[in-house]
Design an enzyme around this catalytic site. Sequence first.
Site, PDB file in Angstrom:
ATOM      1  N   LYS A  82       0.824  -1.217   0.000  1.00  0.00           N
ATOM      2  CA  LYS A  82       0.000   0.000   0.000  1.00  0.00           C
ATOM      3  C   LYS A  82       0.856   1.265   0.000  1.00  0.00           C
ATOM      4  O   LYS A  82       0.602   2.194  -0.762  1.00  0.00           O
ATOM      5  CB  LYS A  82      -0.934   0.046   1.227  1.00  0.00           C
ATOM      6  CG  LYS A  82      -1.920  -1.095   1.303  1.00  0.00           C
ATOM      7  CD  LYS A  82      -2.924  -0.890   2.439  1.00  0.00           C
ATOM      8  CE  LYS A  82      -2.308  -0.897   3.829  1.00  0.00           C
ATOM      9  NZ  LYS A  82      -1.759  -2.190   4.267  1.00  0.00           N
TER      10      LYS A  82
ATOM     11  N   ARG B  29      -9.286   1.080   9.508  1.00  0.00           N
ATOM     12  CA  ARG B  29      -8.925  -0.307   9.822  1.00  0.00           C
ATOM     13  C   ARG B  29      -9.986  -0.999  10.666  1.00  0.00           C
ATOM     14  O   ARG B  29      -9.811  -2.170  10.997  1.00  0.00           O
ATOM     15  CB  ARG B  29      -7.613  -0.297  10.608  1.00  0.00           C
ATOM     16  CG  ARG B  29      -6.368  -0.738   9.810  1.00  0.00           C
ATOM     17  CD  ARG B  29      -5.217  -0.656  10.766  1.00  0.00           C
ATOM     18  NE  ARG B  29      -4.022  -1.333  10.411  1.00  0.00           N
ATOM     19  CZ  ARG B  29      -2.982  -0.795   9.794  1.00  0.00           C
ATOM     20  NH1 ARG B  29      -3.049   0.439   9.347  1.00  0.00           N
ATOM     21  NH2 ARG B  29      -1.874  -1.483   9.626  1.00  0.00           N
TER      22      ARG B  29
ATOM     23  N   ARG C 130      11.352  -6.577   4.387  1.00  0.00           N
ATOM     24  CA  ARG C 130      11.311  -5.133   4.658  1.00  0.00           C
ATOM     25  C   ARG C 130      11.946  -4.833   6.010  1.00  0.00           C
ATOM     26  O   ARG C 130      12.617  -3.822   6.188  1.00  0.00           O
ATOM     27  CB  ARG C 130       9.850  -4.659   4.622  1.00  0.00           C
ATOM     28  CG  ARG C 130       9.658  -3.182   4.922  1.00  0.00           C
ATOM     29  CD  ARG C 130       8.229  -2.737   4.701  1.00  0.00           C
ATOM     30  NE  ARG C 130       7.334  -3.164   5.765  1.00  0.00           N
ATOM     31  CZ  ARG C 130       6.004  -2.992   5.762  1.00  0.00           C
ATOM     32  NH1 ARG C 130       5.421  -2.413   4.744  1.00  0.00           N
ATOM     33  NH2 ARG C 130       5.261  -3.392   6.768  1.00  0.00           N
TER      34      ARG C 130
ATOM     35  N   ARG D 215      11.726  -1.092  11.622  1.00  0.00           N
ATOM     36  CA  ARG D 215      10.477  -1.215  12.388  1.00  0.00           C
ATOM     37  C   ARG D 215      10.504  -2.494  13.214  1.00  0.00           C
ATOM     38  O   ARG D 215      10.579  -3.586  12.654  1.00  0.00           O
ATOM     39  CB  ARG D 215       9.267  -1.255  11.426  1.00  0.00           C
ATOM     40  CG  ARG D 215       8.929   0.081  10.828  1.00  0.00           C
ATOM     41  CD  ARG D 215       7.793  -0.026   9.838  1.00  0.00           C
ATOM     42  NE  ARG D 215       6.598  -0.678  10.361  1.00  0.00           N
ATOM     43  CZ  ARG D 215       5.452  -0.753   9.700  1.00  0.00           C
ATOM     44  NH1 ARG D 215       5.347  -0.217   8.492  1.00  0.00           N
ATOM     45  NH2 ARG D 215       4.414  -1.351  10.228  1.00  0.00           N
TER      46      ARG D 215
ATOM     47  N   ARG E   4      -0.474  -9.191  13.439  1.00  0.00           N
ATOM     48  CA  ARG E   4      -0.991  -8.094  12.608  1.00  0.00           C
ATOM     49  C   ARG E   4      -1.923  -8.647  11.526  1.00  0.00           C
ATOM     50  O   ARG E   4      -2.949  -8.040  11.214  1.00  0.00           O
ATOM     51  CB  ARG E   4       0.175  -7.315  11.973  1.00  0.00           C
ATOM     52  CG  ARG E   4       0.926  -6.462  12.996  1.00  0.00           C
ATOM     53  CD  ARG E   4       2.290  -6.017  12.503  1.00  0.00           C
ATOM     54  NE  ARG E   4       2.237  -5.131  11.361  1.00  0.00           N
ATOM     55  CZ  ARG E   4       3.283  -4.872  10.574  1.00  0.00           C
ATOM     56  NH1 ARG E   4       4.462  -5.442  10.815  1.00  0.00           N
ATOM     57  NH2 ARG E   4       3.159  -4.043   9.566  1.00  0.00           N
TER      58      ARG E   4
END
Length: 192
Positions: free
Chosen positions: A14, A89, A128, A134, A146
């Site tokens: 996204k 969300r 990633r 992160r 998640r």
Amino acid sequence: MIHLILFGPPGSGKGTQAEKLVDHYGLTHISTGDLFRYEMSNDTPLGQKAKEYMAAGELVPDEVTIGMLRNKVNSVPATKGFIFDGFPRTVAQAEALDKFLAEKGEEITGLVALDVHEEEIVKRILLRGKTSGRPDDNDESIIRNRIDVYKSETTPVSDHYHRIGKSHTVQGIGSLDEIFQRLTGVIDSLID
Ligand code: AMP
């Protein structure tokens, strides 16, 4: 104005596609995840509120998230519209967004979801995590949480827009350009 929701599970691309879409359509990108990370890096009260939830891969409470989103939208002076990334969300967030836009005489143009299967997104997020810095990208159990939260809390958001004929899906596997072409194909049909 054009108001798009770029939808899909964590790691579906996204953020990357939103950057390309804002350039293409001249819209303003709002990523609630980026906003929370900015608040956290400045150790603001909002960042402190969000921190524990983000670290665990849980959702930050709706009232905190919706308040932050409203402030952000109101702080943008003039724009052709928004690309919402990572928001809404929950159905409560979607309803709050619809109401907030309606107060401005606006509405969501459409939701476009990136469809990527679960094992691919786990693989992408771990990759990633090597460079994103992160913590929530580096622990497989948090990544799986998640995804579980996405399935239980977030997928009903696409049903919410489906009911009013505003939900669309494109295949999120392929090259960046291929996926971008699929997205613009749908978006062009919405705004023509
Ligand atoms: P993201 O960068 O979109 O993957 O978001 C990272 C984390 O920020 C999520 O796992 C949540 O903890 C929090 N977050 C981002 N957007 C929202 C939202 N709309 N509602 C609740 N929590 C959010």
